[in-house]
Scaffold this motif. Structure first.
Motif, short mmCIF file in Angstrom:
data_model
loop_
_atom_site.label_atom_id
_atom_site.label_comp_id
_atom_site.label_asym_id
_atom_site.label_seq_id
_atom_site.Cartn_x
_atom_site.Cartn_y
_atom_site.Cartn_z
N UNK A 55 0.87 -1.17 0.00
CA UNK A 55 0.00 0.00 0.00
C UNK A 55 0.91 1.22 0.00
N UNK A 56 0.69 2.13 -0.94
CA UNK A 56 1.53 3.32 -1.08
C UNK A 56 0.79 4.53 -0.52
N UNK A 57 1.44 5.24 0.38
CA UNK A 57 0.87 6.45 0.97
C UNK A 57 1.39 7.64 0.17
N UNK A 58 0.45 8.42 -0.35
CA UNK A 58 0.83 9.57 -1.16
C UNK A 58 0.80 10.87 -0.40
N UNK A 59 -0.04 10.95 0.63
CA UNK A 59 -0.23 12.23 1.30
C UNK A 59 -0.76 12.02 2.71
N UNK A 60 -0.23 12.78 3.65
CA UNK A 60 -0.79 12.87 5.01
C UNK A 60 -0.77 14.36 5.36
N UNK A 61 -1.94 14.90 5.62
CA UNK A 61 -2.00 16.32 5.95
C UNK A 61 -3.42 16.83 5.99
N UNK A 62 -3.57 18.16 5.99
CA UNK A 62 -4.91 18.76 6.03
C UNK A 62 -5.77 18.30 4.86
N UNK A 63 -7.07 18.32 5.06
CA UNK A 63 -8.02 17.93 4.03
C UNK A 63 -7.73 18.69 2.75
N UNK A 64 -7.71 17.99 1.63
CA UNK A 64 -7.47 18.63 0.35
C UNK A 64 -8.74 19.34 -0.13
N UNK A 65 -8.60 20.12 -1.20
CA UNK A 65 -9.72 20.90 -1.74
C UNK A 65 -10.93 20.03 -2.03
N UNK A 66 -12.09 20.55 -1.64
CA UNK A 66 -13.35 19.87 -1.94
C UNK A 66 -14.46 20.92 -2.04
N UNK A 67 -15.69 20.49 -2.14
CA UNK A 67 -16.81 21.44 -2.31
C UNK A 67 -17.01 22.33 -1.11
N UNK A 68 -16.45 21.98 0.04
CA UNK A 68 -16.65 22.77 1.26
C UNK A 68 -15.50 23.72 1.56
N UNK A 69 -14.45 23.71 0.70
CA UNK A 69 -13.32 24.59 0.96
C UNK A 69 -13.34 25.80 0.05
#
Length: 69
Positions: free
Chosen positions: A55-69
């Motif tokens: 399993x490859x982890x690409x990102x750990x951090x704040x929520x990425x852009x979505x309809x609520x940002x």
């Protein structure tokens, strides 16, 4: 979500070329790390269990852009 170009690019991360010849994959799959009453980071990953068995982890951090940002 995959059809929004900027969002897709934001969720595309590097992997070994043995996993994907282009060297990157779209990682829509994610989980929230932490409890629901805190600002919890997200972990985006790619499950290559059928290929490399990893399993490859690409990102750990704040929520990425979505309809609520």
């Amino acid at each position: 979500m995959g059809n929004r170009g900027a969002w897709r690019k934001e969720r595309t991360f590097p992997v070994p070329v043995t996993v994907e010849p282009s060297g990157e994959v779209y990682m829509e799959a994610h989980i929230r790390v932490g409890s629901s009453n805190t600002i919890s980071p997200r972990l985006h990953f790619y499950d290559d269990g059928a290929g490399t068995g990893r399993v490859y982890v690409g990102y750990i951090g704040p929520h990425l852009t979505n309809t609520k940002t």
